[in-house]
Every structure is written in C-alpha cells, then in structure tokens.
Motif scaffolding. Structure first.
Motif, PDB file in Angstrom:
ATOM      1  N   GLN A   1      93.869  15.327  41.676  1.00  0.00           N
ATOM      2  CA  GLN A   1      93.817  16.313  42.765  1.00  0.00           C
ATOM      3  C   GLN A   1      92.560  16.124  43.605  1.00  0.00           C
ATOM      4  O   GLN A   1      92.620  16.167  44.833  1.00  0.00           O
ATOM      5  CB  GLN A   1      93.845  17.755  42.220  1.00  0.00           C
ATOM      6  CG  GLN A   1      95.158  18.169  41.642  1.00  0.00           C
ATOM      7  CD  GLN A   1      95.397  17.553  40.273  1.00  0.00           C
ATOM      8  OE1 GLN A   1      94.469  17.305  39.500  1.00  0.00           O
ATOM      9  NE2 GLN A   1      96.656  17.279  39.976  1.00  0.00           N
ATOM     10  N   TRP A   2      91.402  15.945  42.951  1.00  0.00           N
ATOM     11  CA  TRP A   2      90.170  15.741  43.708  1.00  0.00           C
ATOM     12  C   TRP A   2      90.245  14.443  44.515  1.00  0.00           C
ATOM     13  O   TRP A   2      89.870  14.414  45.682  1.00  0.00           O
ATOM     14  CB  TRP A   2      88.931  15.724  42.812  1.00  0.00           C
ATOM     15  CG  TRP A   2      87.747  15.278  43.610  1.00  0.00           C
ATOM     16  CD1 TRP A   2      87.183  14.035  43.627  1.00  0.00           C
ATOM     17  CD2 TRP A   2      87.039  16.031  44.605  1.00  0.00           C
ATOM     18  NE1 TRP A   2      86.162  13.982  44.545  1.00  0.00           N
ATOM     19  CE2 TRP A   2      86.053  15.189  45.155  1.00  0.00           C
ATOM     20  CE3 TRP A   2      87.148  17.336  45.082  1.00  0.00           C
ATOM     21  CZ2 TRP A   2      85.176  15.623  46.151  1.00  0.00           C
ATOM     22  CZ3 TRP A   2      86.277  17.759  46.070  1.00  0.00           C
ATOM     23  CH2 TRP A   2      85.301  16.900  46.592  1.00  0.00           C
ATOM     24  N   GLN A   3      90.709  13.380  43.887  1.00  0.00           N
ATOM     25  CA  GLN A   3      90.781  12.088  44.571  1.00  0.00           C
ATOM     26  C   GLN A   3      91.653  12.182  45.823  1.00  0.00           C
ATOM     27  O   GLN A   3      91.294  11.659  46.878  1.00  0.00           O
ATOM     28  CB  GLN A   3      91.310  10.999  43.628  1.00  0.00           C
ATOM     29  CG  GLN A   3      90.374  10.682  42.477  1.00  0.00           C
ATOM     30  CD  GLN A   3      89.043  10.126  42.935  1.00  0.00           C
ATOM     31  OE1 GLN A   3      88.973   9.327  43.852  1.00  0.00           O
ATOM     32  NE2 GLN A   3      87.968  10.576  42.308  1.00  0.00           N
TER      33      GLN A   3
ATOM     34  N   VAL B   1      87.183  21.869  39.381  1.00  0.00           N
ATOM     35  CA  VAL B   1      86.663  20.705  40.115  1.00  0.00           C
ATOM     36  C   VAL B   1      86.257  19.624  39.118  1.00  0.00           C
ATOM     37  O   VAL B   1      85.295  19.774  38.371  1.00  0.00           O
ATOM     38  CB  VAL B   1      85.471  21.085  41.021  1.00  0.00           C
ATOM     39  CG1 VAL B   1      84.891  19.852  41.695  1.00  0.00           C
ATOM     40  CG2 VAL B   1      85.904  22.106  42.065  1.00  0.00           C
ATOM     41  N   HIS B   2      87.039  18.566  39.129  1.00  0.00           N
ATOM     42  CA  HIS B   2      86.766  17.383  38.306  1.00  0.00           C
ATOM     43  C   HIS B   2      86.887  16.186  39.234  1.00  0.00           C
ATOM     44  O   HIS B   2      87.991  15.870  39.693  1.00  0.00           O
ATOM     45  CB  HIS B   2      87.759  17.261  37.157  1.00  0.00           C
ATOM     46  CG  HIS B   2      87.830  18.487  36.302  1.00  0.00           C
ATOM     47  ND1 HIS B   2      86.864  18.821  35.384  1.00  0.00           N
ATOM     48  CD2 HIS B   2      88.750  19.483  36.253  1.00  0.00           C
ATOM     49  CE1 HIS B   2      87.182  19.962  34.803  1.00  0.00           C
ATOM     50  NE2 HIS B   2      88.328  20.383  35.323  1.00  0.00           N
ATOM     51  N   PHE B   3      85.779  15.553  39.517  1.00  0.00           N
ATOM     52  CA  PHE B   3      85.769  14.485  40.514  1.00  0.00           C
ATOM     53  C   PHE B   3      86.631  13.294  40.121  1.00  0.00           C
ATOM     54  O   PHE B   3      87.034  12.521  40.970  1.00  0.00           O
ATOM     55  CB  PHE B   3      84.339  14.045  40.825  1.00  0.00           C
ATOM     56  CG  PHE B   3      83.533  15.096  41.535  1.00  0.00           C
ATOM     57  CD1 PHE B   3      84.049  15.783  42.627  1.00  0.00           C
ATOM     58  CD2 PHE B   3      82.259  15.412  41.121  1.00  0.00           C
ATOM     59  CE1 PHE B   3      83.320  16.749  43.292  1.00  0.00           C
ATOM     60  CE2 PHE B   3      81.512  16.377  41.778  1.00  0.00           C
ATOM     61  CZ  PHE B   3      82.041  17.047  42.858  1.00  0.00           C
TER      62      PHE B   3
ATOM     63  N   ASP C   1      80.847  22.251  42.527  1.00  0.00           N
ATOM     64  CA  ASP C   1      81.253  21.318  41.476  1.00  0.00           C
ATOM     65  C   ASP C   1      81.202  21.976  40.100  1.00  0.00           C
ATOM     66  O   ASP C   1      81.724  21.442  39.134  1.00  0.00           O
ATOM     67  CB  ASP C   1      80.394  20.056  41.508  1.00  0.00           C
ATOM     68  CG  ASP C   1      78.908  20.328  41.330  1.00  0.00           C
ATOM     69  OD1 ASP C   1      78.400  21.328  41.893  1.00  0.00           O
ATOM     70  OD2 ASP C   1      78.243  19.529  40.642  1.00  0.00           O
TER      71      ASP C   1
ATOM     72  N   LYS D   1      81.945  14.984  48.840  1.00  0.00           N
ATOM     73  CA  LYS D   1      81.545  15.241  47.459  1.00  0.00           C
ATOM     74  C   LYS D   1      80.137  15.823  47.414  1.00  0.00           C
ATOM     75  O   LYS D   1      79.886  16.791  46.677  1.00  0.00           O
ATOM     76  CB  LYS D   1      81.620  13.954  46.637  1.00  0.00           C
ATOM     77  CG  LYS D   1      81.261  14.142  45.185  1.00  0.00           C
ATOM     78  CD  LYS D   1      81.388  12.834  44.425  1.00  0.00           C
ATOM     79  CE  LYS D   1      80.965  12.989  42.979  1.00  0.00           C
ATOM     80  NZ  LYS D   1      81.035  11.709  42.265  1.00  0.00           N
TER      81      LYS D   1
ATOM     82  N   TYR E   1      89.778  14.315  48.420  1.00  0.00           N
ATOM     83  CA  TYR E   1      88.650  13.558  48.968  1.00  0.00           C
ATOM     84  C   TYR E   1      89.128  12.478  49.947  1.00  0.00           C
ATOM     85  O   TYR E   1      88.633  12.379  51.063  1.00  0.00           O
ATOM     86  CB  TYR E   1      87.836  12.936  47.828  1.00  0.00           C
ATOM     87  CG  TYR E   1      86.635  12.165  48.316  1.00  0.00           C
ATOM     88  CD1 TYR E   1      85.450  12.822  48.607  1.00  0.00           C
ATOM     89  CD2 TYR E   1      86.673  10.782  48.473  1.00  0.00           C
ATOM     90  CE1 TYR E   1      84.341  12.131  49.057  1.00  0.00           C
ATOM     91  CE2 TYR E   1      85.574  10.085  48.916  1.00  0.00           C
ATOM     92  CZ  TYR E   1      84.410  10.759  49.212  1.00  0.00           C
ATOM     93  OH  TYR E   1      83.315  10.066  49.657  1.00  0.00           O
TER      94      TYR E   1
ATOM     95  N   LEU F   1      93.482  23.712  43.735  1.00  0.00           N
ATOM     96  CA  LEU F   1      92.132  23.166  43.935  1.00  0.00           C
ATOM     97  C   LEU F   1      91.543  23.619  45.270  1.00  0.00           C
ATOM     98  O   LEU F   1      90.419  24.127  45.331  1.00  0.00           O
ATOM     99  CB  LEU F   1      92.153  21.635  43.866  1.00  0.00           C
ATOM    100  CG  LEU F   1      90.828  20.945  44.242  1.00  0.00           C
ATOM    101  CD1 LEU F   1      89.739  21.270  43.227  1.00  0.00           C
ATOM    102  CD2 LEU F   1      91.030  19.444  44.375  1.00  0.00           C
TER     103      LEU F   1
ATOM    104  N   GLN G   1      97.354  20.736  44.070  1.00  0.00           N
ATOM    105  CA  GLN G   1      96.443  20.528  45.200  1.00  0.00           C
ATOM    106  C   GLN G   1      96.091  21.864  45.849  1.00  0.00           C
ATOM    107  O   GLN G   1      94.935  22.122  46.190  1.00  0.00           O
ATOM    108  CB  GLN G   1      97.084  19.583  46.232  1.00  0.00           C
ATOM    109  CG  GLN G   1      96.155  19.164  47.337  1.00  0.00           C
ATOM    110  CD  GLN G   1      95.086  18.204  46.861  1.00  0.00           C
ATOM    111  OE1 GLN G   1      95.320  17.355  46.024  1.00  0.00           O
ATOM    112  NE2 GLN G   1      93.899  18.343  47.389  1.00  0.00           N
TER     113      GLN G   1
ATOM    114  N   SER H   1      89.613  13.678  38.706  1.00  0.00           N
ATOM    115  CA  SER H   1      91.021  14.112  38.673  1.00  0.00           C
ATOM    116  C   SER H   1      91.800  13.588  39.886  1.00  0.00           C
ATOM    117  O   SER H   1      91.234  13.322  40.939  1.00  0.00           O
ATOM    118  CB  SER H   1      91.113  15.640  38.637  1.00  0.00           C
ATOM    119  OG  SER H   1      90.773  16.188  39.896  1.00  0.00           O
TER     120      SER H   1
END
Length: 178
Positions: free
Chosen positions: A25-27, A19-21, A14, A5, A30, A104, A101, A23
């Motif tokens: 997809q991000w989770q 990019v939405h931390f 970001d 991150k 990550y 992103l 995914q 969301s």
C-alpha cells in the motif's frame, strides 16, 4: 526539497500503526504521488511541506474513494461469490487493494488534519463516510472503523501539542536567562 516519505517522517506520521514503508500500500501510494509532491514543492517553494501534503492527501483520498465507489457493485458481487464458494473464513484471506489503499490514505490524511489543528467535526464526518464505504464492501462496524480513523487524527493533534509544549518550555527557559 524533500520527498514524500521524508514529509511523512517530518510530521511523525510514520509512527502510525498502518504506515509501513515496505508495504504494498505504501509503495503504491508513494509511486503514485511522490512525483506530484515534488512538482508542487517546486512550483510553490515558500509553502510548508505540510501544506503541500494536505493538498496531496486530500486529492488522494478523493480519488481513492471515487475509485471504490465506481466499482462498489462489482466488488460486493466478488465478495459475495468468495463467501458462497469458499466460506467466510477463506474469503477473508482475499485482500481488496483499493480498500487497503483507502485505509492508508485516510489514516494519513486525518493524522495530518490533527497535526495541523484542523476542525474535528469535518475530520469526523470524513472518517464516518469512509468507514461506511468500507463497511458496505467488506462488512464490519462503522463506528469501530471511524474510531480507529479518528485515533489517527488525535495522534497527529498530540504530536503538535507536545511540540508546542516543548517549544513553550524552551522559550520560557531562554527568557529566564536573558
């Protein structure tokens, strides 16, 4: 050593619209990649984080594209069944997680390529290939999706240019007072 991150924030990726931390997809991205990112930093600590990030995003893009290609026919059949049973309007409410995914990862990857001043034509080819894959599953316009991906490439390129111009001005100003 920084986490994934922080590496994304350090290059200002970001700021991308996708990019939405918080969301899903991000989770998923990550959780699936932060451990490897930390591992490669540990193995090669003298390399820039952006270089590690390039390797990680290249790998993630290849894997995401392969995942979609492997399930292409079953996803197409599922989409067709949804449209036949529910109609296009209601079928559009279902989200294909692997496709989201891929979107992103592609935006991040192309942004980084722009940020690192990499070759436009290679980025454009990857954007077009990814857009064609997504269109084959969910429909849409390949050129619109490709253009959206390439906007991320140019956004990364602009961040680098602005930093370079600022650095050049500061360098000039410092030399003025020497």
């Amino acid at each position: 050593m920084i986490d994934l991150k922080q590496a994304i924030c350090d290059i200002k990726a970001d700021q991308l619209n996708c990019v939405h931390f918080e969301s899903l997809q991000w989770q998923q991205f990550y959780q699936g990649n932060n451990g490897l990112f930390e591992k490669v930093q540990h193995a090669k600590p003298t390399r820039a984080a952006s270089q590690h990030l390039l390797g990680l995003l290249t790998k993630a893009h290849i894997e995401s594209l392969s995942q979609i290609e492997a399930h292409r026919s079953s996803v197409a059949a599922m989409n067709q069944a949804f449209e036949q049973q529910l109609g296009k309007e209601h079928a559009a409410n279902f989200h294909y997680q692997d496709g989201e995914q891929l979107v992103l990862v592609t935006h991040l990857w192309l942004y980084l390529q722009g940020y690192l001043n990499m070759d436009f034509s290679l980025a454009n080819d990857h954007a077009e290939q990814t857009a064609a894959t997504l269109v084959s599953l969910k429909g849409g316009d390949t050129q619109v999706i490709r253009t959206d991906f390439m906007a991320s490439f140019y956004q990364g390129k602009n961040v680098t240019q602005q930093a370079s111009e600022t650095h050049g001005f500061i360098h000039w100003l410092k030399n003025l007072f020497r």
